[in-house]
Write a protein that holds these residues in place. Sequence first.
Motif, mmCIF file in Angstrom:
data_model
loop_
_atom_site.group_PDB
_atom_site.id
_atom_site.type_symbol
_atom_site.label_atom_id
_atom_site.label_comp_id
_atom_site.label_asym_id
_atom_site.label_seq_id
_atom_site.Cartn_x
_atom_site.Cartn_y
_atom_site.Cartn_z
ATOM 1 N N ASP A 34 0.823 -1.217 0.000
ATOM 2 C CA ASP A 34 0.000 0.000 0.000
ATOM 3 C C ASP A 34 0.855 1.265 0.000
ATOM 4 N N GLY A 35 2.166 1.104 -0.118
ATOM 5 C CA GLY A 35 3.048 2.261 -0.152
ATOM 6 C C GLY A 35 3.594 2.660 1.202
ATOM 7 N N SER A 36 3.128 2.023 2.257
ATOM 8 C CA SER A 36 3.606 2.371 3.598
ATOM 9 C C SER A 36 4.938 1.684 3.878
ATOM 10 N N GLU A 37 5.638 2.184 4.875
ATOM 11 C CA GLU A 37 6.900 1.572 5.292
ATOM 12 C C GLU A 37 6.653 0.144 5.782
ATOM 13 N N LEU A 38 5.521 -0.075 6.438
ATOM 14 C CA LEU A 38 5.187 -1.408 6.925
ATOM 15 C C LEU A 38 5.021 -2.403 5.772
ATOM 16 N N LEU A 41 6.408 -2.168 2.880
ATOM 17 C CA LEU A 41 7.736 -2.349 2.294
ATOM 18 C C LEU A 41 8.554 -3.346 3.121
ATOM 19 N N ARG A 42 8.431 -3.279 4.445
ATOM 20 C CA ARG A 42 9.110 -4.273 5.299
ATOM 21 C C ARG A 42 8.565 -5.666 5.034
ATOM 22 N N ALA A 43 7.248 -5.787 4.878
ATOM 23 C CA ALA A 43 6.650 -7.087 4.564
ATOM 24 C C ALA A 43 7.139 -7.578 3.210
ATOM 25 N N ALA A 44 7.269 -6.670 2.253
ATOM 26 C CA ALA A 44 7.769 -7.038 0.925
ATOM 27 C C ALA A 44 9.183 -7.591 1.025
ATOM 28 N N ARG A 45 10.011 -6.966 1.829
ATOM 29 C CA ARG A 45 11.383 -7.467 2.009
ATOM 30 C C ARG A 45 11.370 -8.891 2.569
ATOM 31 N N GLN A 46 10.485 -9.146 3.511
ATOM 32 C CA GLN A 46 10.363 -10.488 4.085
ATOM 33 C C GLN A 46 9.911 -11.502 3.027
ATOM 34 N N GLY A 47 8.899 -11.113 2.254
ATOM 35 C CA GLY A 47 8.403 -12.004 1.198
ATOM 36 C C GLY A 47 9.460 -12.307 0.157
ATOM 37 N N ILE A 48 10.220 -11.297 -0.217
ATOM 38 C CA ILE A 48 11.288 -11.478 -1.201
ATOM 39 C C ILE A 48 12.366 -12.402 -0.645
ATOM 40 N N GLU A 49 12.717 -12.232 0.612
ATOM 41 C CA GLU A 49 13.732 -13.093 1.222
ATOM 42 C C GLU A 49 13.252 -14.542 1.275
ATOM 43 N N SER A 54 13.713 -20.032 -1.026
ATOM 44 C CA SER A 54 13.039 -21.207 -1.594
ATOM 45 C C SER A 54 13.133 -21.272 -3.116
ATOM 46 N N GLN A 55 13.902 -20.338 -3.690
ATOM 47 C CA GLN A 55 14.055 -20.247 -5.144
ATOM 48 C C GLN A 55 12.692 -20.116 -5.837
ATOM 49 N N GLY A 56 11.834 -19.328 -5.217
ATOM 50 C CA GLY A 56 10.506 -19.079 -5.758
ATOM 51 C C GLY A 56 10.439 -17.713 -6.432
ATOM 52 N N LYS A 57 9.217 -17.268 -6.667
ATOM 53 C CA LYS A 57 8.993 -15.962 -7.291
ATOM 54 C C LYS A 57 7.955 -15.200 -6.489
ATOM 55 N N VAL A 58 7.855 -13.897 -6.764
ATOM 56 C CA VAL A 58 6.867 -13.071 -6.088
ATOM 57 C C VAL A 58 5.974 -12.365 -7.110
ATOM 58 N N SER A 59 4.740 -12.170 -6.716
ATOM 59 C CA SER A 59 3.810 -11.296 -7.427
ATOM 60 C C SER A 59 3.443 -10.187 -6.452
ATOM 61 N N VAL A 60 3.580 -8.964 -6.916
ATOM 62 C CA VAL A 60 3.297 -7.809 -6.071
ATOM 63 C C VAL A 60 2.036 -7.140 -6.604
ATOM 64 N N ILE A 61 1.112 -6.818 -5.695
ATOM 65 C CA ILE A 61 -0.142 -6.199 -6.108
ATOM 66 C C ILE A 61 -0.396 -4.957 -5.256
ATOM 67 N N HIS A 62 -0.876 -3.925 -5.923
ATOM 68 C CA HIS A 62 -1.328 -2.724 -5.227
ATOM 69 C C HIS A 62 -2.779 -2.511 -5.621
ATOM 70 N N VAL A 63 -3.669 -2.490 -4.637
ATOM 71 C CA VAL A 63 -5.090 -2.304 -4.901
ATOM 72 C C VAL A 63 -5.426 -0.829 -4.733
ATOM 73 N N ASN A 114 1.311 6.605 -8.326
ATOM 74 C CA ASN A 114 1.779 6.140 -7.023
ATOM 75 C C ASN A 114 1.955 4.625 -7.029
ATOM 76 N N ALA A 115 0.989 3.929 -7.599
ATOM 77 C CA ALA A 115 1.052 2.467 -7.659
ATOM 78 C C ALA A 115 2.286 2.012 -8.419
ATOM 79 N N GLU A 116 2.557 2.627 -9.559
ATOM 80 C CA GLU A 116 3.729 2.245 -10.350
ATOM 81 C C GLU A 116 5.019 2.486 -9.567
ATOM 82 N N ARG A 117 5.056 3.555 -8.791
ATOM 83 C CA ARG A 117 6.234 3.845 -7.969
ATOM 84 C C ARG A 117 6.396 2.773 -6.884
ATOM 85 N N TYR A 118 5.298 2.447 -6.179
ATOM 86 C CA TYR A 118 5.358 1.423 -5.133
ATOM 87 C C TYR A 118 5.790 0.082 -5.714
#
Length: 145
Positions: free
Chosen positions: A10-14, A16-24, A29-38, A66-70
């Motif tokens: 949602d663009g918040s720092e929180l 972004l921290r969750a995104a870092r966790q998901g990416i890690e 696990s050698q997986g992939k991520v899909s990122v969504i902004h509603v 804003n969504a494209e930036r996030y």
Amino acid sequence: MFQHILIPIDGSELSLRAARQGIELARLSQGKVSVIHVIAPFQTIAYMGAILAATEFAYNDEAKANAERYLGDVCALAKEAGVTCESEAVFGEQPYDTIVQAAKNRQCDLIVMGSHGWRGMTRLLLGSETHKVLLRSDVPVLVCH
């Protein structure tokens, strides 16, 4: 381990921290991520139609920018970690429903999202969208705070 992780932001720092966790997790696990902004649709009232139409157009343009930036910020983090990243901005009346549906459509096996922090005097409540995702998701949800 998890092979396809959905990360709502949602663009918040929180978030972004969750995104870092998901990416890690995806990296490990050698997986992939899909990122969504509603993006919540512009709420209109029946008053001076031309002005509202112009305001809605401006709102939609700014919300998309804003969504494209996030999304770009999170995909850059994924690229840096060597994780495949898909991203999408979606207009949705109910963000939780859009998130749950995205997880189903993309066959994700985990959702990683922010708790939206603590609120209220008791400081015990999750954010309402996170709570609704937890209640409705068919896949595990990792809530980061």
